[in-house]
Motif scaffolding. Structure first.
Motif, PDB file in Angstrom:
ATOM      1  N   ALA A  51       0.830  -1.208   0.000  1.00 11.33           N
ATOM      2  CA  ALA A  51       0.000   0.000   0.000  1.00 11.33           C
ATOM      3  C   ALA A  51       0.866   1.260   0.000  1.00 11.33           C
ATOM      4  CB  ALA A  51      -0.951  -0.002   1.192  1.00 11.33           C
ATOM      5  N   ARG A  52       1.973   1.231   0.743  1.00 18.59           N
ATOM      6  CA  ARG A  52       2.880   2.390   0.747  1.00 18.59           C
ATOM      7  C   ARG A  52       3.423   2.669  -0.649  1.00 18.59           C
ATOM      8  NH1 ARG A  52       3.716   0.842   6.067  1.00 18.59           N
ATOM      9  NH2 ARG A  52       5.250  -0.800   5.732  1.00 18.59           N
ATOM     10  N   HIS A  53       3.564   1.631  -1.461  1.00 22.59           N
ATOM     11  CA  HIS A  53       4.086   1.774  -2.827  1.00 22.59           C
ATOM     12  C   HIS A  53       2.984   1.934  -3.874  1.00 22.59           C
ATOM     13  CE1 HIS A  53       8.244   1.133  -1.740  1.00 22.59           C
ATOM     14  NE2 HIS A  53       7.852   0.152  -0.951  1.00 22.59           N
ATOM     15  N   GLY A  54       1.724   1.984  -3.429  1.00 29.42           N
ATOM     16  CA  GLY A  54       0.611   2.206  -4.337  1.00 29.42           C
ATOM     17  C   GLY A  54       0.185   0.995  -5.142  1.00 29.42           C
ATOM     18  N   VAL A  58      -5.747  -0.411   0.963  1.00 32.67           N
ATOM     19  CA  VAL A  58      -6.341  -1.153   2.072  1.00 32.67           C
ATOM     20  C   VAL A  58      -7.578  -0.389   2.515  1.00 32.67           C
ATOM     21  CG1 VAL A  58      -5.966  -2.066   4.389  1.00 32.67           C
ATOM     22  CG2 VAL A  58      -4.061  -1.994   2.762  1.00 32.67           C
ATOM     23  N   THR A  59      -8.685  -1.094   2.583  1.00 31.85           N
ATOM     24  CA  THR A  59      -9.933  -0.445   2.970  1.00 31.85           C
ATOM     25  C   THR A  59     -10.525  -1.095   4.214  1.00 31.85           C
ATOM     26  OG1 THR A  59     -11.268  -1.859   1.522  1.00 31.85           O
ATOM     27  CG2 THR A  59     -10.477   0.229   0.598  1.00 31.85           C
ATOM     28  N   GLN A  60     -11.311  -0.293   4.890  1.00 24.32           N
ATOM     29  CA  GLN A  60     -12.087  -0.769   6.031  1.00 24.32           C
ATOM     30  C   GLN A  60     -13.447  -0.113   5.876  1.00 24.32           C
ATOM     31  OE1 GLN A  60     -10.760   0.250  10.083  1.00 24.32           O
ATOM     32  NE2 GLN A  60     -10.854  -1.949  10.463  1.00 24.32           N
ATOM     33  N   THR A  64     -10.569   4.287   2.906  1.00 22.53           N
ATOM     34  CA  THR A  64      -9.230   3.831   2.559  1.00 22.53           C
ATOM     35  C   THR A  64      -8.328   4.152   3.743  1.00 22.53           C
ATOM     36  OG1 THR A  64      -9.575   4.210   0.208  1.00 22.53           O
ATOM     37  CG2 THR A  64      -7.295   4.121   0.962  1.00 22.53           C
ATOM     38  N   LEU A  65      -7.581   3.159   4.198  1.00 18.84           N
ATOM     39  CA  LEU A  65      -6.735   3.328   5.368  1.00 18.84           C
ATOM     40  C   LEU A  65      -5.320   3.723   4.992  1.00 18.84           C
ATOM     41  CD1 LEU A  65      -7.705   0.167   7.470  1.00 18.84           C
ATOM     42  CD2 LEU A  65      -8.620   2.483   7.657  1.00 18.84           C
ATOM     43  N   ASP A  66      -4.715   4.495   5.861  1.00 16.62           N
ATOM     44  CA  ASP A  66      -3.288   4.757   5.763  1.00 16.62           C
ATOM     45  C   ASP A  66      -2.587   3.440   6.080  1.00 16.62           C
ATOM     46  OD1 ASP A  66      -0.603   5.381   7.127  1.00 16.62           O
ATOM     47  OD2 ASP A  66      -1.151   7.313   6.225  1.00 16.62           O
ATOM     48  N   ARG A  76      -9.849  -5.015   3.885  1.00 17.85           N
ATOM     49  CA  ARG A  76      -9.891  -5.621   2.562  1.00 17.85           C
ATOM     50  C   ARG A  76      -8.741  -5.049   1.745  1.00 17.85           C
ATOM     51  NH1 ARG A  76     -13.042  -9.940   2.117  1.00 17.85           N
ATOM     52  NH2 ARG A  76     -13.235  -9.565  -0.113  1.00 17.85           N
ATOM     53  N   LEU A  77      -8.250  -5.835   0.807  1.00 19.03           N
ATOM     54  CA  LEU A  77      -7.153  -5.422  -0.062  1.00 19.03           C
ATOM     55  C   LEU A  77      -7.694  -5.283  -1.478  1.00 19.03           C
ATOM     56  CD1 LEU A  77      -4.477  -7.974   1.241  1.00 19.03           C
ATOM     57  CD2 LEU A  77      -5.089  -5.747   2.201  1.00 19.03           C
ATOM     58  N   ARG A  78      -7.360  -4.160  -2.123  1.00 15.53           N
ATOM     59  CA  ARG A  78      -7.828  -3.879  -3.481  1.00 15.53           C
ATOM     60  C   ARG A  78      -6.656  -3.425  -4.339  1.00 15.53           C
ATOM     61  NH1 ARG A  78     -13.312  -3.435  -3.447  1.00 15.53           N
ATOM     62  NH2 ARG A  78     -14.267  -3.092  -1.431  1.00 15.53           N
ATOM     63  N   ARG A  79      -6.829  -3.488  -5.637  1.00 10.51           N
ATOM     64  CA  ARG A  79      -5.799  -3.014  -6.545  1.00 10.51           C
ATOM     65  C   ARG A  79      -5.588  -1.514  -6.388  1.00 10.51           C
ATOM     66  NH1 ARG A  79      -6.989  -5.891 -12.374  1.00 10.51           N
ATOM     67  NH2 ARG A  79      -7.336  -7.983 -11.565  1.00 10.51           N
TER      68      ARG A  79
END
Length: 86
Positions: A51-54, A58-60, A64-66, A76-79
């Motif tokens: 997520a740090r690299h885009g 990451v969502t809750q 969208t979470l930091d 949840r993990l998304r593209r």
């Protein structure tokens, strides 16, 4: 065990709008519940790095979470914008 590759592989098998649960990743790595549950912190750490690299987001719920805030709770993990396209 390449958790990052597995996350991108599982997401690439779904529609671009779909998401996966971190437990989907852990369960793909281990058959028994004790082992896959023990893998969850590692899966979350790798997800945060992606997520740090885009690569993923990451969502809750609808938020969208930091990447620094994904330690607890259902996520949840998304593209992401830098997700590799096939």
């Amino acid at each position: 065990m390449d958790i990052a590759a597995l996350i991108t592989d599982l997401l690439s098998r779904r529609s671009s709008e779909a998401s996966i649960c971190p437990s989907d990743v852990a369960r793909a790595l281990a058959d028994d519940e004790t082992t896959w549950r023990a893998l969850m912190p590692s899966v979350r750490e790798v997800a945060a790095e992606l997520a740090r690299h885009g690569v993923i987001i990451v969502t809750q719920g609808k938020s969208t979470l930091d990447p620094a805030d994904i330690g607890h709770g259902p996520i949840r993990l998304r593209r992401g914008k830098r997700f590799p396209h096939s």
